[in-house]
Motif scaffolding. Structure first.
Motif, PDB file in Angstrom:
ATOM      1  N   GLY A   8      18.423  16.052 -20.503  1.00 26.50           N
ATOM      2  CA  GLY A   8      17.818  14.723 -20.468  1.00 26.50           C
ATOM      3  C   GLY A   8      16.460  14.693 -21.141  1.00 26.50           C
ATOM      4  O   GLY A   8      15.993  15.681 -21.708  1.00 26.50           O
ATOM      5  N   VAL A   9      15.836  13.536 -21.047  1.00 20.40           N
ATOM      6  CA  VAL A   9      14.590  13.288 -21.774  1.00 20.40           C
ATOM      7  C   VAL A   9      13.567  12.653 -20.840  1.00 20.40           C
ATOM      8  O   VAL A   9      13.899  11.731 -20.079  1.00 20.40           O
ATOM      9  CB  VAL A   9      14.837  12.359 -22.985  1.00 20.40           C
ATOM     10  CG1 VAL A   9      13.545  12.088 -23.745  1.00 20.40           C
ATOM     11  CG2 VAL A   9      15.897  12.958 -23.904  1.00 20.40           C
ATOM     12  N   ASP A  10      12.334  13.147 -20.902  1.00 21.75           N
ATOM     13  CA  ASP A  10      11.219  12.532 -20.199  1.00 21.75           C
ATOM     14  C   ASP A  10      10.521  11.536 -21.118  1.00 21.75           C
ATOM     15  O   ASP A  10      10.147  11.883 -22.247  1.00 21.75           O
ATOM     16  CB  ASP A  10      10.196  13.584 -19.752  1.00 21.75           C
ATOM     17  CG  ASP A  10      10.669  14.395 -18.555  1.00 21.75           C
ATOM     18  OD1 ASP A  10      11.596  13.927 -17.861  1.00 21.75           O
ATOM     19  OD2 ASP A  10      10.113  15.476 -18.313  1.00 21.75           O
ATOM     20  N   ILE A  11      10.347  10.304 -20.642  1.00 21.45           N
ATOM     21  CA  ILE A  11       9.602   9.290 -21.384  1.00 21.45           C
ATOM     22  C   ILE A  11       8.262   9.108 -20.677  1.00 21.45           C
ATOM     23  O   ILE A  11       8.193   8.533 -19.595  1.00 21.45           O
ATOM     24  CB  ILE A  11      10.365   7.956 -21.450  1.00 21.45           C
ATOM     25  CG1 ILE A  11      11.750   8.158 -22.064  1.00 21.45           C
ATOM     26  CG2 ILE A  11       9.563   6.922 -22.240  1.00 21.45           C
ATOM     27  CD1 ILE A  11      11.747   8.633 -23.498  1.00 21.45           C
ATOM     28  N   LYS A  12       7.209   9.616 -21.278  1.00 19.84           N
ATOM     29  CA  LYS A  12       5.908   9.629 -20.598  1.00 19.84           C
ATOM     30  C   LYS A  12       5.189   8.286 -20.706  1.00 19.84           C
ATOM     31  O   LYS A  12       4.552   7.840 -19.758  1.00 19.84           O
ATOM     32  CB  LYS A  12       5.040  10.753 -21.171  1.00 19.84           C
ATOM     33  CG  LYS A  12       5.616  12.139 -20.890  1.00 19.84           C
ATOM     34  CD  LYS A  12       4.750  13.253 -21.452  1.00 19.84           C
ATOM     35  CE  LYS A  12       5.351  14.618 -21.139  1.00 19.84           C
ATOM     36  NZ  LYS A  12       4.539  15.716 -21.705  1.00 19.84           N
ATOM     37  N   ASN A  13       5.243   7.660 -21.859  1.00 16.15           N
ATOM     38  CA  ASN A  13       4.586   6.362 -22.050  1.00 16.15           C
ATOM     39  C   ASN A  13       5.650   5.269 -21.955  1.00 16.15           C
ATOM     40  O   ASN A  13       6.191   4.803 -22.949  1.00 16.15           O
ATOM     41  CB  ASN A  13       3.869   6.321 -23.394  1.00 16.15           C
ATOM     42  CG  ASN A  13       2.772   7.355 -23.491  1.00 16.15           C
ATOM     43  OD1 ASN A  13       1.969   7.513 -22.564  1.00 16.15           O
ATOM     44  ND2 ASN A  13       2.729   8.085 -24.591  1.00 16.15           N
ATOM     45  N   ASP A  46      19.320   6.399 -21.743  1.00 18.55           N
ATOM     46  CA  ASP A  46      18.949   5.075 -22.243  1.00 18.55           C
ATOM     47  C   ASP A  46      18.694   5.131 -23.745  1.00 18.55           C
ATOM     48  O   ASP A  46      18.443   6.202 -24.327  1.00 18.55           O
ATOM     49  CB  ASP A  46      17.687   4.618 -21.499  1.00 18.55           C
ATOM     50  CG  ASP A  46      17.462   3.116 -21.591  1.00 18.55           C
ATOM     51  OD1 ASP A  46      18.200   2.439 -22.339  1.00 18.55           O
ATOM     52  OD2 ASP A  46      16.558   2.608 -20.918  1.00 18.55           O
ATOM     53  N   THR A  47      18.711   3.976 -24.359  1.00 21.79           N
ATOM     54  CA  THR A  47      18.489   3.885 -25.803  1.00 21.79           C
ATOM     55  C   THR A  47      17.142   4.464 -26.239  1.00 21.79           C
ATOM     56  O   THR A  47      17.028   5.015 -27.328  1.00 21.79           O
ATOM     57  CB  THR A  47      18.607   2.420 -26.269  1.00 21.79           C
ATOM     58  OG1 THR A  47      18.307   2.343 -27.654  1.00 21.79           O
ATOM     59  CG2 THR A  47      17.654   1.508 -25.494  1.00 21.79           C
ATOM     60  N   ILE A  48      16.124   4.373 -25.372  1.00 21.17           N
ATOM     61  CA  ILE A  48      14.804   4.869 -25.751  1.00 21.17           C
ATOM     62  C   ILE A  48      14.755   6.388 -25.842  1.00 21.17           C
ATOM     63  O   ILE A  48      13.787   6.947 -26.348  1.00 21.17           O
ATOM     64  CB  ILE A  48      13.715   4.380 -24.762  1.00 21.17           C
ATOM     65  CG1 ILE A  48      14.029   4.837 -23.328  1.00 21.17           C
ATOM     66  CG2 ILE A  48      13.556   2.882 -24.822  1.00 21.17           C
ATOM     67  CD1 ILE A  48      12.953   4.448 -22.316  1.00 21.17           C
ATOM     68  N   ALA A  49      15.807   7.066 -25.364  1.00 24.64           N
ATOM     69  CA  ALA A  49      15.805   8.530 -25.342  1.00 24.64           C
ATOM     70  C   ALA A  49      16.911   9.137 -26.202  1.00 24.64           C
ATOM     71  O   ALA A  49      17.095  10.354 -26.201  1.00 24.64           O
ATOM     72  CB  ALA A  49      15.953   9.021 -23.897  1.00 24.64           C
ATOM     73  N   THR A  50      17.616   8.325 -26.972  1.00 26.74           N
ATOM     74  CA  THR A  50      18.822   8.783 -27.665  1.00 26.74           C
ATOM     75  C   THR A  50      18.597   9.985 -28.562  1.00 26.74           C
ATOM     76  O   THR A  50      19.291  11.004 -28.450  1.00 26.74           O
ATOM     77  CB  THR A  50      19.436   7.634 -28.489  1.00 26.74           C
ATOM     78  OG1 THR A  50      19.787   6.564 -27.622  1.00 26.74           O
ATOM     79  CG2 THR A  50      20.669   8.114 -29.238  1.00 26.74           C
TER      80      THR A  50
END
Length: 383
Positions: A8-13, A46-50
């Motif tokens: 997975g991906v961490d979205i910090k901002n 989610d799309t922001i992490a593709t």
């Protein structure tokens, strides 16, 4: 040996999560590869992490293919890339509940050539050295949700349950982040969460892999017990949450006096201005403590808007098992107390503490005397 890897991906901002929640510590969008003789991918992102997610998968698989995609939850923050991964691995099989396939079809066009495997509550999928068992978890927090137990690694892929706000790589306070997440995202559905806890009660679990937050691999009984408390609507702590609104500072003065007096007696207590603070955090604190004090003004013959909104949120999240005190203010026709009581009347196991403290514009001697009685009513139970 089989192994589980979070790709997975961490979205910090991060902007608003689910269009309403501020997440200053970011958000984790987890997706897991279970690698053995077969390769299973649990959920997408989610799309922001593709792009980063696809990179993580490629780096982990190093040329291997994905055989199965297990879909725990159809919400787009986890399902957005189903078609993406299906097109990339056209021989994979998608595993989900019938309800999940229906919702997915409303969001996306999945290639018709992709094989779909429909599973029901309790079903097994044996893949040689990998054994999966599926448990439906309707309304935790969508109707199609399921969790999956893998017996060789003793891993529970828990969908949104046991998740939290914040990135997966940094966890300063799991309890606060997870409580805020649970109460606001899942909290309305305590009965359904209880049903899920009963289904997994006898599983031998080494690790819990949620779709948000960090993997849990130690002290699992502690986390499960917290979920049991939260979903039972029982207070986590004996203490007081004071939520107030104020126009000219007088209601705030009385609320803060009560706070200071309770704290001086060693009573666990927190206070929040409902206008200037985050709604999600206030709801979390109200669920956390055994006692709540609502301090507000009458506004246009109604409850002050921020307080009214707060109470509506508590009702929507199915608040129960609380003792509530009221402080009202009004210059000519105080009505907040009566209106608040009317809103709370249908809540299960709610006790209204007496006396109600009434402020006529600004506190006077009668205000302080009545406040002292309310303070005694609270402290006698909590001291």
């Amino acid at each position: 040996m089989n192994k589980v890897i979070n790709v997975g991906v961490d979205i910090k901002n991060h902007g608003l999560f689910e269009g309403q929640y501020k997440v200053p510590n970011g958000m984790a969008y987890n997706s897991y590869l279970l690698i053995g003789g077969q390769v299973c991918l649990f959920d997408t992102v989610d799309t922001i992490a593709t792009n980063k997610w696809l990179e993580n998968i490629d780096n982990t698989l190093n040329g291997k293919s994905i055989d199965y995609l297990i879909i725990s939850h159809a919400e787009p923050d986890h399902s957005y890339n189903i078609a993406t991964i299906a097109n990339k691995y056209p021989d994979l099989k998608i595993v989900a509940t019938m309800a999940c396939f229906k919702i997915i079809s409303q969001f996306y066009n999945i290639p018709q050539t992709i094989k779909q495997i429909i599973v029901k509550d309790g079903d097994f999928l044996n893949l040689g050295d990998i054994s999966l068992q599926f448990y439906t978890a309707p309304m935790v927090h969508w109707p199609e949700v399921m969790v999956t137990y893998e017996s060789t690694t003793r891993t529970l892929f828990s969908a949104d349950s046991f998740g939290r706000f914040g990135v997966s790589t940094k966890c300063d306070n799991w309890v606060d982040d997870a409580r805020e997440y649970y109460v606001n995202i899942v909290g309305k559905y305590g009965m359904q969460t209880q049903a899920l806890l009963k289904k997994i009660a006898n599983l031998n679990i080494n690790s819990i892999c949620p779709l948000h937050g960090n993997v849990l691999s130690k002290n699992l009984e502690y986390y499960i017990n917290l979920y049991n408390t939260w979903s039972s609507y029982n207070p986590e702590e004996m203490g007081v949450f004071i939520g107030y609104t104020t126009v000219y500072g007088n209601t705030e003065k009385v609320a803060k006096t009560l706070y200071d007096n309770l704290k001086s007696k060693g009573i666990n207590c927190t206070i929040s201005n409902l206008v200037t603070s985050e709604m999600s955090e206030n709801i979390e604190q109200a669920f956390r403590y055994s006692h709540i004090i609502l301090a507000t003004t009458t506004y246009e013959n109604d409850i002050f808007p921020a307080m009214n909104d707060f109470i509506n949120h508590l009702l929507h999240k199915n608040l129960q098992n609380k003792k509530i005190g009221i402080i009202e203010n009004g210059s000519w026709a105080p009505a907040a107390s009566k209106l608040i009581k009317a809103k709370l009347v249908d809540i299960k196991n709610i006790t209204i503490l007496e006396p109600v403290v009434t402020i006529l514009s600004s506190p006077n001697e009668n205000t302080w005397q009545t406040l002292d009685k309310l303070e005694q009513a609270v402290s006698s139970e909590l001291k």
